[in-house]
Motif scaffolding. Structure first.
Motif, mmCIF file in Angstrom:
data_model
loop_
_atom_site.group_PDB
_atom_site.id
_atom_site.type_symbol
_atom_site.label_atom_id
_atom_site.label_comp_id
_atom_site.label_asym_id
_atom_site.label_seq_id
_atom_site.Cartn_x
_atom_site.Cartn_y
_atom_site.Cartn_z
ATOM 1 N N HIS A 69 -32.394 -0.995 12.732
ATOM 2 C CA HIS A 69 -33.059 -2.498 12.166
ATOM 3 C C HIS A 69 -33.937 -2.742 13.229
ATOM 4 O O HIS A 69 -34.987 -3.258 13.143
ATOM 5 C CB HIS A 69 -31.964 -3.383 12.594
ATOM 6 C CG HIS A 69 -31.564 -3.915 13.490
ATOM 7 N ND1 HIS A 69 -30.579 -3.336 13.931
ATOM 8 C CD2 HIS A 69 -31.800 -5.266 14.350
ATOM 9 C CE1 HIS A 69 -30.042 -4.585 15.153
ATOM 10 N NE2 HIS A 69 -31.141 -5.391 14.996
ATOM 11 N N ARG A 70 -33.794 -2.039 14.229
ATOM 12 C CA ARG A 70 -35.035 -2.158 15.261
ATOM 13 C C ARG A 70 -36.372 -1.289 15.248
ATOM 14 O O ARG A 70 -37.440 -1.315 16.029
ATOM 15 C CB ARG A 70 -34.485 -2.257 16.727
ATOM 16 C CG ARG A 70 -33.836 -3.602 16.611
ATOM 17 C CD ARG A 70 -32.837 -3.268 17.682
ATOM 18 N NE ARG A 70 -34.246 -2.774 19.176
ATOM 19 C CZ ARG A 70 -33.456 -1.872 20.781
ATOM 20 N NH1 ARG A 70 -32.024 -2.681 20.749
ATOM 21 N NH2 ARG A 70 -33.938 -2.368 21.577
ATOM 22 N N LEU A 108 -33.111 3.869 21.318
ATOM 23 C CA LEU A 108 -32.415 3.010 20.364
ATOM 24 C C LEU A 108 -31.176 3.448 20.053
ATOM 25 O O LEU A 108 -31.083 5.288 20.348
ATOM 26 C CB LEU A 108 -33.080 3.192 18.734
ATOM 27 C CG LEU A 108 -34.392 2.309 18.664
ATOM 28 C CD1 LEU A 108 -34.894 2.334 17.225
ATOM 29 C CD2 LEU A 108 -34.327 0.728 18.994
ATOM 30 N N ARG A 157 -39.543 1.260 14.158
ATOM 31 C CA ARG A 157 -40.876 1.210 14.164
ATOM 32 C C ARG A 157 -40.727 3.155 13.733
ATOM 33 O O ARG A 157 -41.071 3.726 14.587
ATOM 34 C CB ARG A 157 -41.126 1.095 15.188
ATOM 35 C CG ARG A 157 -40.963 -0.669 15.632
ATOM 36 C CD ARG A 157 -42.298 -0.471 16.222
ATOM 37 N NE ARG A 157 -41.856 -0.677 17.486
ATOM 38 C CZ ARG A 157 -40.820 -1.067 18.712
ATOM 39 N NH1 ARG A 157 -40.053 -1.823 18.587
ATOM 40 N NH2 ARG A 157 -41.289 -0.199 19.867
#
Length: 749
Positions: free
Chosen positions: A590-591, A524, A593
């Protein structure tokens, strides 16, 4: 019959040594019975051998080999019985025949020895009277010595059942329980040795599960022993057996075990620690009662004349009271009762209790802090044998460092169960390894030295085993080839004898190794998780976090350390989004985890379900076989995966949570005390998995070894601030201890 033990082990290679010894003894008993006129008439050898055959088959024996062995034993015993019965017909029952007087005297010596002790009657010797010249005192002493030996031999076979220990004593029974285990009169040890040696004992959980077999426990006074072994081998059960004197511990040795959290009440933390020393408490009460009675006598004296009988009676009572008071005050001086409050306050402060907290009622503290009170109570009593079970589980790094420093100068014996490698390296002078129903000693070793020494031992044992198996194979090949060859038969028989005489070596036991692995997440772009100027408070007037700036990236390896209650878990919950900051910003990709391991992770489990069912509900989409295979890689294999989770141990529940984290394929792992309840193989597997993980890690832990293995940054939480510490975890510990030394906290009296 001389090689019967070897024949049994050859027929049943996996036989338990206890079963093998029992079988040999049973056969010998039958053999001996054939020589007794009465017993031999009652013998039913086929039934006796049939019973023995059942035992060997149930121990995993090969039916063919056990059958042949049984027939062989039955033949030998039947022949011996037949020979003895024939001899009986010719000679008669020798037990009823008249003996030569000298033989009779020898036979009756045992029966008459007791009479020598109490009577001076002459002994009849071949028809004449003869004055006994036996030294009665020496004879009595010798017989007492023999009796002690026989009793000791009998005691070593006693099975100490830990089920008797599982009824925990209540807090209101603490004083009576303490005095039962450590009687007040045992205080004056008279210089007797405080070493502990218990030989040849068995230890059971309930009636069936044996955790130690014919074990020996040896503890030298003043040494600090680390008791290690995988979860479930019975380390805590052994500590409980010791703490309740289920094992034969000399009465003059005082014992105390930190086994459960203190039950809160209205007493202050300081007073609860002072009251833990029941001897001191009882002596102070006795002193108070004596002084009250002395005051009463002084008042009564005014009512009687000087030489009256009543006055003399009061004088005599007063003299007795003063004599008892002197003894009580001597005992109080011996235990330094006047320094007790300062010592108790010092211990509590080192375990994280401020001056204000020491005056708070114990019922206001959480479970973790009450465990610290239990630990402080044990340290304050300073028993001859201090038993600690995972003492660092509820401690932060500063308190664990203090405890290690305190124990390094502890004057008596310490036996501690711990999986904290760094803590054992600092505290232990010797290691005891509990495994395979036995105790192995590694003297003069800390944990690292034990680990390396044991690895070398296993390597040597494995080599010896492999060499012997190769030699056995070589001998057997020669025997098989030339057994019926006339020219070589003598040499073949010679090698058969060699093969029979070879000691039976077992393949060294290797503990099962777990292999944790976290999946590699996709990359990311930064920033991933960012805290900017974050503040948080539960109460407006009391900031828990103040202006915190922190970035967690894919390559972050951050350890968050500090005293309990300083906001570490709160910071994790703010980062997760479970708590909203009072001020500041928490930015998340926002992605992103996140895999979160909570300190009280058991709360996240539905304990009424199996691990497979729980995973299938939480992360649906896979087959049961896939879930079982995944759990198996975390050590939850076989029937464990299908058991209700309330039947799993603490370490097994932790591994279920780790398995669930993987199914989310996280970019960042946020871990709050992940090492609690894990044994050494589990800790090693976790450390290796975290080192290989390609995502970021933010971890709160008291396990210094785990932090050293995994983390590259240390962030310290102090007084509401969270900042990067300029150094390693060892530097941080030194910093904490230097501060403590300046305040005089860890300096022992």
């Amino acid at each position: 019959m001389s090689n019967i033990g070897l024949k049994i082990r050859q027929a049943v290679p996996s036989v338990d040594p206890v079963v093998a010894n029992y079988a040999v003894g049973y056969i010998q008993h039958i053999s001996d019975s054939t020589e007794d006129a009465v017993l031999s008439k009652q013998l039913d050898i086929p039934n006796e051998v049939k019973f023995l055959k059942k035992i060997l088959l149930s121990s995993g024996g090969d039916p063919n080999k056990v059958g042949k062995l049984s027939l062989s034993i039955e033949g030998i015993l039947t022949k011996k019985l037949r020979d003895n019965m024939s001899k009986l017909k010719i000679e008669g029952d020798t037990s009823k025949r008249l003996l030569d007087p000298s033989v009779l005297r020898l036979q009756q010596r045992t029966d008459t020895s007791a009479a020598f002790l109490t009577s001076s009657v002459d002994v009849e010797h071949v028809g004449r009277q003869m004055e006994s010249r036996v030294d009665k005192r020496k004879l009595k002493k010798a017989e007492a010595k023999i009796a002690r030996k026989l009793a000791k031999k009998k005691d070593r076979h006693v099975k100490y059942e830990a089920s008797k220990l599982l009824d925990e004593h209540k807090q209101d029974d603490y004083d009576s329980f303490f005095l039962k285990v450590n009687p007040l009169e045992a205080g004056g040890d008279g210089g007797r040795s405080k070493d502990i040696k218990v030989d040849g004992f068995d230890l059971f959980v309930g009636q069936a599960q044996r955790i130690l077999s014919d074990a020996s426990l040896t503890l030298a006074f003043g040494h600090r022993y680390g008791l290690v072994g995988r979860n479930g081998v019975g380390k805590s059960t052994l500590l409980k057996a010791l703490s309740r004197r289920e094992l034969d511990i000399p009465k003059h040795i005082t014992i105390l075990y930190v086994e459960q959290e203190y039950i809160g009440d209205n007493k202050t933390a300081l007073q609860s620690v002072l009251d833990a020393d029941v001897w001191r408490k009882q002596l102070l009460m006795e002193e108070s009662k004596i002084n009250e009675r002395v005051d009463e006598i002084e008042k009564l004296r005014k009512e009687f004349e000087e030489n009256s009988p009543e006055m003399k009676k009061l004088d005599n009572e007063q003299d007795d009271l003063y004599s008892n008071l002197e003894k009580v005050q001597e005992r109080l001086a011996d235990i330094e009762s006047d320094k007790a409050e300062g010592k108790a306050a010092q211990i509590l402060y080192g375990l994280g209790f401020s001056d204000e907290a020491q005056q708070r009622p114990t019922k206001e503290f959480s479970g973790g802090w009450r465990m610290r009170i239990s630990l402080a109570r044990a340290l304050f009593c300073e028993p001859d044998l201090l038993l600690l079970d995972e003492p660092t589980n509820m401690l932060d790094v500063p308190s664990a460092a203090y405890l290690a420093r305190y124990l390094q100068t502890y004057p008596s014996t310490v036996l501690v169960v711990s999986h904290d490698r760094d803590f054992l390296n600092e505290v232990a002078t010797d290691i005891i390894h509990q495994h395979s129903e036995r105790l192995d000693y590694y003297r003069g070793c800390d944990f690292d030295a034990f680990y390396n020494t044991r690895a070398e031992r296993l390597k040597t044992q494995k080599k010896e085993y492999e060499n012997q198996m190769a030699y056995r194979k070589h001998l057997q090949a020669f025997i098989d080839k030339f057994r019926y060859n006339a020219a070589k038969s003598r040499e073949a028989r010679s090698r058969m004898k060699k093969l029979e005489k070879l000691p039976v070596l077992d393949l060294p036991e290797v503990e099962h190794q777990y292999t944790f692995s976290f999946p590699d997440p996709e990359k990311l772009p930064a920033p991933i998780l960012q805290l900017q100027g974050v503040s948080f408070s539960y109460k407006p007037e009391e900031l828990m976090l103040n202006d915190v700036d922190m970035d967690i990236e894919m390559d972050s390896r951050i350890a968050l350390v500090g005293a309990n209650g300083c906001g570490k878990t709160t910071l994790l919950k703010v980062a997760l989004g479970e708590l909203t900051p009072t001020s500041g910003i928490v930015y998340k990709n926002h992605r992103l985890r996140i895999g979160y391991f909570a300190q009280h992770h058991v709360d996240a489990l539905d304990l009424s379900l199996s691990a497979v069912t729980w995973l299938s509900k939480k992360y649906p989409g896979k087959s049961d076989e896939e879930y079982r295979r995944h759990l198996g890689s975390f050590g939850i294999s076989g029937s464990l995966a299908l058991k209700r989770m309330d039947e799993l141990s603490g370490g097994q529940k932790s591994r279920v949570i780790f398995a669930s984290l993987c199914l989310n394929n996280p970019h960042i792992l946020i871990l709050d005390e992940p090492t609690n309840h894990l044994d050494t193989p589990g800790l090693e597997a976790l450390a290796k998995a975290l080192k290989n993980f390609k995502g970021g890690i933010l971890m709160v832990s008291h396990d210094v070894s785990m932090i050293k293995e995994v983390c590259t940054e240390i962030w310290a939480s102090e007084n509401g601030t969270v900042k990067k510490f300029p150094g390693t975890i060892d530097d941080y510990k030194d910093y904490i201890l230097e501060e403590a030394d300046e305040s005089g906290v860890v300096k022992r009296r």
